[in-house]
Structure formats: structure tokens, C-alpha cells
Enzyme design. Structure first.
Site, PDB file in Angstrom:
ATOM      1  N   GLU A 199       0.815  -1.225   0.000  1.00  0.00           N
ATOM      2  CA  GLU A 199       0.000   0.000   0.000  1.00  0.00           C
ATOM      3  C   GLU A 199       0.848   1.274   0.000  1.00  0.00           C
ATOM      4  OE1 GLU A 199      -3.731   0.156   0.282  1.00  0.00           O
ATOM      5  OE2 GLU A 199      -3.499  -1.876  -0.472  1.00  0.00           O
ATOM      6  N   HIS A 275      -4.890   1.554   7.063  1.00  0.00           N
ATOM      7  CA  HIS A 275      -3.491   1.912   6.801  1.00  0.00           C
ATOM      8  C   HIS A 275      -2.860   2.384   8.107  1.00  0.00           C
ATOM      9  CE1 HIS A 275      -4.592   2.940   2.385  1.00  0.00           C
ATOM     10  NE2 HIS A 275      -3.959   1.783   2.407  1.00  0.00           N
ATOM     11  N   CYS A 398      -3.318  11.436   3.449  1.00  0.00           N
ATOM     12  CA  CYS A 398      -3.583  10.459   2.380  1.00  0.00           C
ATOM     13  C   CYS A 398      -3.441  11.090   1.005  1.00  0.00           C
ATOM     14  CB  CYS A 398      -5.013   9.929   2.468  1.00  0.00           C
ATOM     15  SG  CYS A 398      -5.419   9.121   4.001  1.00  0.00           S
TER      16      CYS A 398
HETATM   17  O1  SUG Z   1      -7.783   3.108  -0.274  1.00  0.00           O
HETATM   18  N1  SUG Z   1     -10.587   5.194  -0.201  1.00  0.00           N
HETATM   19  C1  SUG Z   1      -9.160   5.046  -0.089  1.00  0.00           C
HETATM   20  C2  SUG Z   1      -8.618   5.979   0.961  1.00  0.00           C
HETATM   21  C3  SUG Z   1      -7.119   5.980   0.975  1.00  0.00           C
HETATM   22  C4  SUG Z   1      -6.560   6.623   2.204  1.00  0.00           C
HETATM   23  N2  SUG Z   1      -5.145   6.680   2.122  1.00  0.00           N
HETATM   24  C5  SUG Z   1      -4.297   6.633   3.181  1.00  0.00           C
HETATM   25  N3  SUG Z   1      -4.732   6.258   4.361  1.00  0.00           N
HETATM   26  N4  SUG Z   1      -3.066   6.889   2.998  1.00  0.00           N
HETATM   27  C6  SUG Z   1      -8.806   3.586   0.223  1.00  0.00           C
HETATM   28  O2  SUG Z   1      -9.559   2.963   0.966  1.00  0.00           O
HETATM   29  C7  SUG Z   1     -12.741   4.775  -1.250  1.00  0.00           C
HETATM   30  C8  SUG Z   1     -13.267   4.780  -2.657  1.00  0.00           C
HETATM   31  C9  SUG Z   1     -14.727   4.495  -2.753  1.00  0.00           C
HETATM   32  O3  SUG Z   1     -15.288   3.879  -1.855  1.00  0.00           O
HETATM   33  O4  SUG Z   1     -15.306   4.880  -3.774  1.00  0.00           O
HETATM   34  C10 SUG Z   1     -11.238   4.630  -1.212  1.00  0.00           C
HETATM   35  O5  SUG Z   1     -10.673   4.005  -2.092  1.00  0.00           O
END
Ligand code: SUG
Length: 468
Positions: A199, A275, A398
Site C-alpha cells: 500500500e 493503513h 492520504c
Molecule cells: O484506499 N478510499 C481510499 C482511501 C485511501 C486513504 N489513504 C491513506 N490512508 N493513505 C482507500 O480505501 C474509497 C473509494 C470508494 O469507496 O469509492 C477509497 O478508495
């Protein structure tokens, strides 16, 4: 083929850079930003599935955050949005034949059928999840690696249906961004198979000396989840595997004494900590973490502290937040640990926190005590509104990839793309004008099955003012 077949040619000569500067690279939030409920173990994404989204407001919120960070004197860059729907993905999933993929009537038919029969796949094909750039990859400056080469290893994001497709396009963008850089490689992801699910920087922390001029090496902590499913009948699966973290550390050619591996607590994962950067963060000589973030947390903290003090001869500032002060669920709701810690050019650290932290009395007061305490490096705080990204589980940290670059890159004539992707008053204005022109105010899933909508959002991205 040698064991490093993923390695790109080294550009320039081998030379250790004495000083590093931290830069922030945000992904522009795309015109198809929506709530697909696709985030694995991501409680905000799951709770908001199918709600109406607001792409224009989302993108303007992201732009305002970049304006704010740049106004603090921190080097800020951006990456263009990616074209969605992703027709390659729809071809590979069998919704349209590759020979017919540019045929508009076949496209229209594919969108409708996919919307009716497997809407999750269509949602993934339209996802704007590339905006969360902290997941793009893991970067290690050449000052830390045994061969002196700086590397960015793109993340395969293979845990998620909608995110596994980002890496190839991001690889092209980062290759353009860092083109001409001395002694740097942009590397394709490690294989996108389940045992190697990676990730990126969201599960990686780099500690360093308090002042960039002092010593340029770093101490790297890689955070992974438990081997298979979570223990105790818990429901969410860990996104980062231990094997992936170890593989990335080898790929980056890190010496053992500068590397630590940590395991996320299964309980935390199950409360929505998908994460590490949802529950712990660091910058240089500061470690900010929740007491329930890790398996054998205190043992891990002792290891980090000992290695840090041995490498740097300086104390590490530890800020531990206990569950009695902020319970896990409140940490996840407010995204306190997803605040951006910025090292300001004139010294001191500044926290850029989500507005949800200010709205929670307990979290706001806690941050206030950190700022008031002169024994730690945190000198100030500001709060940013990112309601649309937050509703998908994406906070300030993020949205950006943080990289410690050799300071010379910022003025290097050999790296022409850096000026193109720099967030400054001019690029900010142009991009905000473009957002106002092309982004819809509201979006619902049904829009995705209309070919005129697909055409329009494709055109919008093609008209982005700063193309690779
Ligand atoms: O991978 N949300 C992302 C959020 C990423 C957060 N990044 C960090 N913590 N660094 C994920 O879960 C949701 C998309 C949706 O539901 O349409 C999403 O992908």
C-alpha cells in the site's frame, strides 16, 4: 534477468547528496470522485456507499489544502488526474472487446450492461482513488540506500479492486516528474499477487535527524498487517503483507540497522485502521502514535527509540495517545493521525489537521497541549476542510506523497518537469479555473452508465492544463 529486473537504469553519476528537503506531492481529485463503498476495511467509504458526491467541491478542497501548504513555504507539487472510465480495465474484465473499445455505440452498451449486471466493476472503472497519493509508492532517498541510489517503488495496491489499476499510469507520471534527476530510479510495483500486497507510503515511516543539515540518513519503519485474516473472528483483512514490506525494504537497498518492521494491531484494523497512517505518523525526530496501533506496541517503540538514538545521538520525541484520552474509534473518525506534519523552512513543525479534529473537543484540546508544550517540535496547527475526501476515508496525509529529495533537485535544470508540476499561484489558479469549468457539482452512480457523461469526464481530463 538478474534479481533486480524491475530496476530502471540509473540516471547520472553515483554521488551522496548531503542535504535533503521534504516535498509534498498531491494527486488532483478527479471529476469522477464518488462514493463507491470500495475501500477495504475503510469504515468511512463503507458507510457512505452510494451517497451523492460533489466532485467540484472535492477538487477545490484538495486545491485549497495545497494552497495552504505552499503558503507555509513547503515545496508543493501535484500530479494530473487520470482518465476515467478506465477502458483498459473494462476490456480486461470482458465488458467490451479490445477491437471495439473506441466504438461509441459499443462503449454505450458496455456501460449500461456493466451498470446493470456488476455495478461494482463500473464504479471501480470510474474511481478517482488515484487522488490518495500516499498510496502511490514508497520512496527512499539515496542517502539511505547502500548503493546511494534514490528509489520510488510504485505500490501494487493489489488488495483493492479499484486501486490495483493505478500503478502503471502513476509510474508514467512519476517517471516524467523525476526525469533527469541525478541517481534516481522510478520502479514498477512488485508483483500484484496476494502475498505481496503493498500500500505504499501509507504503511511506511522515515525518521531522520532534527535538522536536515546534520545527517541525511533515515531510519525506516515498515508496517504490515497479520499474515492471513485477522485473528479472533474479526472482519477486515490486512491490506499490507509482511512479505511485501520486507520485499520493498530489500528493493530500496536499506541496511538492516536502518530498518524496522512492525505489525498493526488486528483490533485497530477492525476498527477501521486500514493503513498505518490512520493511527500513527512521524516526521524526522517526532513519533506520534496511538497506544493501540501495534502488536507489542511498547516493545516496538523501545526498538525505534534505541535505533534512533544510536543512529542520530539525539532523543526521539514520542507522543503516545492512550485510548482513555482518544478511543480508537474517535481517532479513526477525526483522522487525527492523518494530519500532515510539515517541517517549516524556518524551523519547527506544523500540523495540518482535518477540520473534524477541531470539531472534537477532546482532540482539539489534545492538539492544543502539544502546540503549547515547548519540549516537542510541534509549533503550530491549522485545520483544513476535506469533507468529500474524508467521507471516503482520505485525510490530509492520504492526499499527498511525502518525499525527501536532495535539495539540489529543486533548482536542477536537468529536471524540467519539476517546474511543470509545481503548485504555485499560477498553476493553482489555472487548475482551479479548470475545475470550475469541467467538474459537476453533484454526481450519482447512474451518471456512469451514460456515454455522454463518460465522454465528458474523459474530455475534462484531456483538457487538464498541465499534461505529461
Ligand atoms: O484506499 N478510499 C481510499 C482511501 C485511501 C486513504 N489513504 C491513506 N490512508 N493513505 C482507500 O480505501 C474509497 C473509494 C470508494 O469507496 O469509492 C477509497 O478508495
Amino acid at each position: 534477468m538478474n534479481s533486480y529486473s524491475n530496476q530502471q537504469p540509473v540516471v547520472g553519476s553515483l554521488q551522496k547528496s548531503p542535504e535533503l528537503i521534504e516535498v509534498q506531492i498531491d494527486g488532483i481529485i478527479g471529476p469522477t470522485h464518488h462514493f463507491g463503498g470500495l475501500g477495504v476495511g475503510n469504515v468511512a467509504s463503507l458507510a457512505n456507499q452510494s451517497k451523492q458526491s460533489h466532485p467540484r467541491a472535492a477538487a477545490l478542497e484538495g486545491a485549497a489544502k495545497m494552497d495552504h501548504v505552499a503558503s507555509l513555504g513547503v515545496p508543493q507539487f501535484f500530479l494530473p488526474p487520470l482518465v476515467r472510465p478506465n477502458w483498459d480495465f473494462l476490456v480486461r474484465c470482458g465488458w467490451i472487446d479490445s477491437k471495439q473499445r473506441f466504438d461509441r455505440s459499443k462503449q454505450a452498451d458496455a456501460l449500461k450492461r456493466c451498470a446493470d449486471e456488476l455495478p461494482t466493476l463500473l464504479s471501480a472503472a470510474y474511481s478517482s482513488s488515484y487522488m490518495w497519493t500516499a498510496n502511490a509508492g514508497t520512496f527512499c532517498p539515496g542517502t539511505d540506500s547502500v548503493d546511494g541510489v534514490s528509489r520510488l517503488v510504485l505500490a501494487n495496491l493489489s488488495s483493492s479492486l479499484h486501486r490495483g489499476m493505478e500503478a502503471v499510469e502513476r509510474y508514467q507520471q512519476f517517471s516524467d516528474l523525476l526525469r533527469g534527476g541525478e541517481n534516481v530510479q522510478v520502479c514498477l510495483p512488485i508483483p500484484a499477487v496476494d502475498p505481496l500486497r503493498d500500500e505504499g507510503a501509507a504503511n511506511h515511516m522515515r525518521f531522520a535527524a532534527p535538522n536536515a543539515g546534520q545527517s541525511s540518513i533515515g531510519l525506516h519503519v515498515f508496517v504490515h498487517g497479520s499474515g492471513t485474516a485477522n485473528s479472533g473472528g474479526l472482519s477486515f483483512r490486512a491490506r499490507q503483507s509482511s512479505l511485501a514490506s520486507h520485499t520493498i525494504s530489500k528493493f530500496l537497498r536499506l541496511p538492516t540497522e536502518q530498518t524496522i518492521f512492525a505489525e498493526q494491531s488486528p483490533k485497530a484494523i477492525d476498527e477501521g485502521v486500514f493503513h498505518n497512517d490512520v493511527i500513527a505518523t512521524s516526521s524526522r525526530n517526532l513519533f506520534l502514535y496511538h497506544a493501540d496501533a501495534f502488536v507489542n506496541g511498547e516493545c516496538l517503540v523501545r526498538e525505534i527509540r534505541t535505533k534512533y538514538e544510536t543512529l542520530f545521538g539525539e532523543p526521539l520525541h514520542l507522543i503516545r495517545v492512550d485510548a482513555e484520552t482518544i478511543p480508537l474509534h474517535e481517532a479513526v473518525r477525526t483522522y487525527l493521525f492523518n494530519s500532515q506534519i510539515l517541517s517549516l523552512p524556518h524551523g519547527g513543525m506544523h500540523l495540518v489537521c482535518p477540520a473534524q479534529c477541531e470539531q472534537s473537543a477532546a482532540v482539539r484540546e489534545l492538539i492544543g497541549t502539544w502546540v503549547a508544550d515547548a519540549r516537542n517540535p510541534i509549533a503550530g496547527v491549522s485545520y483544513v476542510h476535506l469533507s468529500e475526501s474524508m467521507a471516503n476515508g482520505g485525510g490530509p496525509a492520504c492526499l499527498r506523497l511525502r518525499m525527501d529529495w536532495p535539495i539540489g533537485w529543486l533548482t536542477s535544470r536537468a529536471m524540467p518537469s519539476l517546474a511543470k508540476y509545481r503548485w504555485d499561484e499560477r498553476s493553482s489558479q489555472k487548475i482551479k479555473d479548470w475545475i470550475e469549468r469541467f467538474y459537476s457539482e453533484r454526481l450519482v452512480f447512474d451518471d456512469f452508465q451514460r456515454i455522454d457523461f463518460a465522454d465528458y469526464v474523459t474530455l475534462a481530463v484531456r483538457e487538464f492544463p498541465f499534461q505529461a
